[in-house]
Design a protein around this motif. Structure first.
Motif, PDB file in Angstrom:
ATOM      1  N   LEU A  59       0.807  -1.476  -0.034  1.00 30.29           N
ATOM      2  CA  LEU A  59       0.295   0.090  -0.349  1.00 30.29           C
ATOM      3  C   LEU A  59       0.780   1.320  -0.445  1.00 30.29           C
ATOM      4  CD1 LEU A  59      -2.904  -1.199   2.353  1.00 30.29           C
ATOM      5  CD2 LEU A  59      -3.354  -1.669  -0.148  1.00 30.29           C
ATOM      6  N   ASP A  60       0.092   2.016  -1.023  1.00 26.24           N
ATOM      7  CA  ASP A  60       1.480   3.075  -0.848  1.00 26.24           C
ATOM      8  C   ASP A  60       1.030   4.266  -0.156  1.00 26.24           C
ATOM      9  OD1 ASP A  60       3.586   2.105  -2.892  1.00 26.24           O
ATOM     10  OD2 ASP A  60       2.546   2.456  -4.360  1.00 26.24           O
ATOM     11  N   ILE A  61      -0.762   4.970  -0.391  1.00 26.39           N
ATOM     12  CA  ILE A  61      -1.560   5.649   0.013  1.00 26.39           C
ATOM     13  C   ILE A  61      -2.634   5.435  -0.296  1.00 26.39           C
ATOM     14  CG2 ILE A  61      -2.637   7.462  -0.434  1.00 26.39           C
ATOM     15  CD1 ILE A  61       0.186   8.298  -2.688  1.00 26.39           C
ATOM     16  N   LEU A  62      -2.902   5.561   1.572  1.00 21.18           N
ATOM     17  CA  LEU A  62      -4.731   5.327   1.504  1.00 21.18           C
ATOM     18  C   LEU A  62      -5.271   7.039   2.240  1.00 21.18           C
ATOM     19  CD1 LEU A  62      -6.117   2.640   4.206  1.00 21.18           C
ATOM     20  CD2 LEU A  62      -6.889   5.164   3.659  1.00 21.18           C
ATOM     21  N   TRP A  63      -5.708   7.524   1.471  1.00 22.97           N
ATOM     22  CA  TRP A  63      -6.010   8.642   1.344  1.00 22.97           C
ATOM     23  C   TRP A  63      -7.994   8.747   2.206  1.00 22.97           C
ATOM     24  CZ3 TRP A  63      -9.311  11.715  -1.094  1.00 22.97           C
ATOM     25  CH2 TRP A  63      -9.310  12.971  -0.502  1.00 22.97           C
ATOM     26  N   VAL A  64      -8.818   9.667   3.011  1.00 16.21           N
ATOM     27  CA  VAL A  64      -9.685  10.174   2.783  1.00 16.21           C
ATOM     28  C   VAL A  64     -10.053  10.986   3.714  1.00 16.21           C
ATOM     29  CG1 VAL A  64     -12.325   8.948   4.776  1.00 16.21           C
ATOM     30  CG2 VAL A  64     -10.802   7.458   4.016  1.00 16.21           C
ATOM     31  N   ASP A  65     -10.866  12.658   2.724  1.00 16.10           N
ATOM     32  CA  ASP A  65     -11.342  13.017   2.425  1.00 16.10           C
ATOM     33  C   ASP A  65     -11.596  13.705   4.315  1.00 16.10           C
ATOM     34  OD1 ASP A  65     -13.376  15.456   3.156  1.00 16.10           O
ATOM     35  OD2 ASP A  65     -12.036  15.760   1.236  1.00 16.10           O
ATOM     36  N   GLU A  66     -11.499  15.021   4.893  1.00 13.87           N
ATOM     37  CA  GLU A  66     -11.260  14.839   5.831  1.00 13.87           C
ATOM     38  C   GLU A  66     -12.490  15.253   6.626  1.00 13.87           C
ATOM     39  OE1 GLU A  66      -9.871  18.317   8.671  1.00 13.87           O
ATOM     40  OE2 GLU A  66      -8.192  18.307   7.163  1.00 13.87           O
ATOM     41  N   LYS A  67     -13.398  15.298   5.685  1.00 10.24           N
ATOM     42  CA  LYS A  67     -14.799  15.129   5.513  1.00 10.24           C
ATOM     43  C   LYS A  67     -15.418  13.975   6.323  1.00 10.24           C
ATOM     44  CE  LYS A  67     -16.379  18.274   2.255  1.00 10.24           C
ATOM     45  NZ  LYS A  67     -17.244  18.319   2.111  1.00 10.24           N
ATOM     46  N   TYR A  68     -15.140  12.494   5.817  1.00  8.12           N
ATOM     47  CA  TYR A  68     -15.100  12.252   5.756  1.00  8.12           C
ATOM     48  C   TYR A  68     -14.956  10.398   7.028  1.00  8.12           C
ATOM     49  CZ  TYR A  68     -18.462  13.278   1.554  1.00  8.12           C
ATOM     50  OH  TYR A  68     -18.954  13.832   1.594  1.00  8.12           O
ATOM     51  N   ARG A  69     -13.549  10.839   7.606  1.00 10.60           N
ATOM     52  CA  ARG A  69     -12.662  10.597   7.746  1.00 10.60           C
ATOM     53  C   ARG A  69     -13.766  10.286   9.278  1.00 10.60           C
ATOM     54  NH1 ARG A  69      -7.167  13.831   7.608  1.00 10.60           N
ATOM     55  NH2 ARG A  69      -7.305  13.743   5.395  1.00 10.60           N
ATOM     56  N   LYS A  70     -13.526   8.967  10.060  1.00 13.52           N
ATOM     57  CA  LYS A  70     -14.530   8.199  10.988  1.00 13.52           C
ATOM     58  C   LYS A  70     -16.083   7.506  10.772  1.00 13.52           C
ATOM     59  CE  LYS A  70     -10.834   9.492  14.157  1.00 13.52           C
ATOM     60  NZ  LYS A  70      -9.970   8.783  14.461  1.00 13.52           N
ATOM     61  N   THR A  71     -15.741   7.530   9.405  1.00 12.78           N
ATOM     62  CA  THR A  71     -16.702   6.969   8.782  1.00 12.78           C
ATOM     63  C   THR A  71     -17.216   5.463   8.219  1.00 12.78           C
ATOM     64  OG1 THR A  71     -17.045   7.221   6.741  1.00 12.78           O
ATOM     65  CG2 THR A  71     -17.826   8.969   8.095  1.00 12.78           C
ATOM     66  N   GLY A  72     -15.850   4.838   8.726  1.00 19.73           N
ATOM     67  CA  GLY A  72     -14.879   3.189   7.996  1.00 19.73           C
ATOM     68  C   GLY A  72     -14.893   3.454   6.595  1.00 19.73           C
ATOM     69  N   ILE A  73     -14.607   4.795   5.836  1.00 19.39           N
ATOM     70  CA  ILE A  73     -14.605   5.104   4.142  1.00 19.39           C
ATOM     71  C   ILE A  73     -13.254   4.286   4.003  1.00 19.39           C
ATOM     72  CG2 ILE A  73     -14.443   6.406   2.614  1.00 19.39           C
ATOM     73  CD1 ILE A  73     -16.432   7.739   3.376  1.00 19.39           C
ATOM     74  N   GLY A  74     -12.312   4.130   5.019  1.00 19.55           N
ATOM     75  CA  GLY A  74     -11.043   3.828   4.689  1.00 19.55           C
ATOM     76  C   GLY A  74     -10.814   2.652   5.208  1.00 19.55           C
TER      77      GLY A  74
END
Length: 133
Positions: A59-74
């Motif tokens: 894995l090189d990058i795992l990024w989640v937009d700040e508005k969507y962090r802590k929502t389970g998307i990652g």
């Protein structure tokens, strides 16, 4: 010495190393593994970028937009990437993350730290983690 090699020179070096590796252990069969997530309007809100080779996923990058962090998307992206890696025959995954990024996230998902670099940048750490799939 050239500090600004051309794309052709960079490709030459990459190809030369690939040939060396192929002679030593066979082809790596590297394949990109990239997944993105969208909001309802079609905007990219998260992504995971990496690849698979020699039975491993990196894995090189795992990024989640700040508005969507802590929502389970990652977690959803990570699970999807791991499932695809297993489908491709991978047995393990490795990732690097910085102390201010996501070491706890990866540990929560079963990754274990196998190494760390201190003072990168100053007073921070870079962690190397792996997980058996």
């Amino acid at each position: 010495m050239n500090y600004n090699p051309t794309d052709e020179e960079i490709n030459f070096v990459n190809h030369a190393l690939e040939e060396f590796n192929n002679k030593a252990v066979g082809p790596d069969n590297h394949e990109l593994l990239n997944i993105v997530e969208y909001d309802d309007d079609g905007n990219v809100i998260a992504g995971i970028l990496g690849g698979t080779y020699w039975g491993w996923m990196h894995l090189d990058i795992l990024w989640v937009d700040e508005k969507y962090r802590k929502t389970g998307i990652g977690s959803k992206l990570l699970k999807a990437a791991e499932e695809e890696a297993i489908r491709r025959g991978c047995h393990s995954v490795h990732v690097d993350t910085m102390s201010w990024q996501a070491p706890e996230f990866y540990k929560k998902h079963g990754y274990r730290i196998i190494g760390e670099l201190d003072n990168i940048p100053t007073e921070n750490k870079k962690y190397h983690l792996i997980k058996d799939l």
